[in-house]
Design a protein around this motif. Structure first.
Motif, PDB file in Angstrom:
ATOM      1  N   ILE A 125       0.866  -1.173   0.000  1.00  0.00           N
ATOM      2  CA  ILE A 125       0.000   0.000   0.000  1.00  0.00           C
ATOM      3  C   ILE A 125       0.905   1.226   0.000  1.00  0.00           C
ATOM      4  N   ASP A 126       0.914   1.964  -1.107  1.00  0.00           N
ATOM      5  CA  ASP A 126       1.767   3.139  -1.220  1.00  0.00           C
ATOM      6  C   ASP A 126       1.026   4.437  -0.940  1.00  0.00           C
ATOM      7  N   ASP A 127      -0.305   4.398  -1.040  1.00  0.00           N
ATOM      8  CA  ASP A 127      -1.086   5.619  -0.869  1.00  0.00           C
ATOM      9  C   ASP A 127      -2.501   5.231  -0.487  1.00  0.00           C
ATOM     10  N   ALA A 128      -3.235   6.181   0.077  1.00  0.00           N
ATOM     11  CA  ALA A 128      -4.603   5.915   0.503  1.00  0.00           C
ATOM     12  C   ALA A 128      -5.474   5.440  -0.650  1.00  0.00           C
ATOM     13  N   VAL A 129      -5.148   5.861  -1.861  1.00  0.00           N
ATOM     14  CA  VAL A 129      -5.949   5.449  -3.012  1.00  0.00           C
ATOM     15  C   VAL A 129      -5.884   3.943  -3.219  1.00  0.00           C
ATOM     16  N   ALA A 176       2.465   5.136   8.905  1.00  0.00           N
ATOM     17  CA  ALA A 176       2.922   5.506   7.562  1.00  0.00           C
ATOM     18  C   ALA A 176       2.785   7.012   7.334  1.00  0.00           C
ATOM     19  N   ASP A 177       1.684   7.580   7.789  1.00  0.00           N
ATOM     20  CA  ASP A 177       1.478   9.021   7.651  1.00  0.00           C
ATOM     21  C   ASP A 177       2.454   9.816   8.499  1.00  0.00           C
ATOM     22  N   ALA A 209       5.983   4.413   4.056  1.00  0.00           N
ATOM     23  CA  ALA A 209       6.004   5.657   4.826  1.00  0.00           C
ATOM     24  C   ALA A 209       5.818   6.837   3.890  1.00  0.00           C
ATOM     25  N   ARG A 210       4.975   7.804   4.319  1.00  0.00           N
ATOM     26  CA  ARG A 210       4.693   8.956   3.465  1.00  0.00           C
ATOM     27  C   ARG A 210       4.972  10.279   4.148  1.00  0.00           C
TER      28      ARG A 210
END
Length: 394
Positions: free
Chosen positions: A212-216, A247-248, A276-277
């Motif tokens: 999972i790289d992004d909420a999308v 991650a956020d 991680a973002r």
């Protein structure tokens, strides 16, 4: 000037070295959370075999130089059978009683299992208060850091025997997320009875999601509600929420089953990796941004919005135009602009009873009217976090 005061302090937190499951062995420090369903059953209490297998896997990871903080569920579940309970209780008093019995049993098993590897374990019981009050937060961090420096494995759990509904994390997934922030971990590993996040129920053909790289990437994903053993409080919803919190906040997370832990620690690509973002935050800021139950709302003018959001300044009464909700000093509140958009959350220094008479007034005027003890910011920059702009919640 509608807002002012000190700039928020930003601790020197380095970026994680983890970019995928294969990097787990490179971690300087990991927080590993194991769920009740992986350690206990309703009939048999603690599964000694499952716990020993987990300890063996963790010890192999530690032998390669990784510090491990273990967040372990299972105290309440372990206390069910000794108290003659057939299911997890719903009332707080019985949960507290089960935790008081089960916590000692759980730690005793960990002590024996790690002793086989000549490793000392320690019990660290936390409540929300320990991660949001500055002195408690500092003491908790100092204790864990010292334990790790002495070669011990801290076994963290929520202090269920004394925690009330108002000061509970709610489940150990959230506690693990905040602990990862507290100890500046390189990653969070969430172990349960599910091998990965799936795009639908596994028994209905749902496929595992490796990354999972992004909420999308979570759009359209169906999440369950409870662990299959029925002894936990979390489920996939809270695990994904915990992974997204870390991650956020600049810390990657891996979600997999306890039975796959050995393979994960050996560098195999198992489970679901959450990239991680965001920038790193401390546990206190992460709690305030993601988990705090806000008690009220401060509406501020455009000048205060600019000062708080752009210049990261403290909020003074001069910039506040409205107060809603009922709160006491140190309670969490939202800070919203004139159009209702929420820009920040913070711990307020005054109650909802005394604050309205201070609105729009300068600090000098407030001191003249109310006394020297009112010469402080309404929300100090150190007690405030910026949040993604969005409509205020009712």
């Amino acid at each position: 000037m509608n807002a002012g005061g000190s700039d928020a302090r930003t601790p020197g937190l380095t970026a994680s070295v983890l970019t995928g499951q294969a990097d787990i062995g490179r971690a300087r420090r990991l927080v590993i959370k194991v769920g009740s369903s992986s350690l206990t059953t309703l009939d048999g209490g603690i599964s000694v075999e499952a716990l020993q297998r987990l300890v063996d896997d963790v010890q192999r990871l530690r032998a390669r130089g990784t510090d491990v903080v273990l967040v372990s569920s299972g105290a309440i579940a372990a206390g069910l059978a000794p108290l003659g309970l057939s299911a997890r209780p719903h009332d707080l008093a019985t949960q507290q009683a089960a935790a008081a019995v089960g916590q000692g049993m759980l730690l005793a098993h960990y002590t024996r299992a790690f002793a086989a590897h000549a490793t000392t374990v320690s019990q660290v019981l936390l409540t929300v208060e320990d991660l949001i009050r500055r002195t408690h937060y500092t003491n908790a961090l100092r204790a864990v850091e010292k334990l790790l420096s002495l070669g011990a494995v801290p076994v963290v759990n929520e202090n269920d025997a004394v925690a009330t509904h108002e000061i509970r994390f709610g489940d150990n997934d959230r506690l693990a997320a905040l602990t990862a922030n507290l100890v500046r971990a390189d990653g969070l590993v969430l172990l349960s009875d599910v091998d990965a996040l799936h795009d639908g129920p596994p028994d209905e053909g749902g496929r595992p999601i490796p990354r999972i790289d992004d909420a999308v990437d979570l759009r359209g994903v169906t999440l369950g509600r409870r662990g299959k053993a029925g002894v936990g409080t979390g489920g996939m919803v809270t695990k994904v929420e915990a992974a997204r919190i870390t991650a956020d906040n600049g810390i990657p997370a891996v979600l997999t089953s306890a039975s796959q832990a050995g393979r994960l620690f050996a560098g195999e690509t198992v489970g679901t990796f959450f990239t991680a973002r965001g920038r790193r935050r401390g546990a206190r800021s992460a709690w305030l941004a993601h988990l705090a139950h806000v008690k009220g709302r401060l509406t501020v003018d455009d000048g205060a919005v600019a000062a708080v959001v752009d210049r990261r300044r403290s909020l003074l009464a001069a910039g506040i135009t409205g107060v809603t909700g009922e709160f006491e000093p140190s309670d969490p509140v939202e800070i919203a602009g004139p159009d209702g958009t929420v820009h920040a959350r913070g711990l307020v220094a005054f109650s909802s009873v005394e604050l309205p008479g201070m609105l729009g007034r300068s600090t000098t005027e407030i001191v003249r009217l109310y006394g020297e003890d009112h010469q402080r910011e309404v929300v100090h920059a150190d007690d405030m976090v910026r949040v993604a702009a969005g409509p205020a919640e009712d």
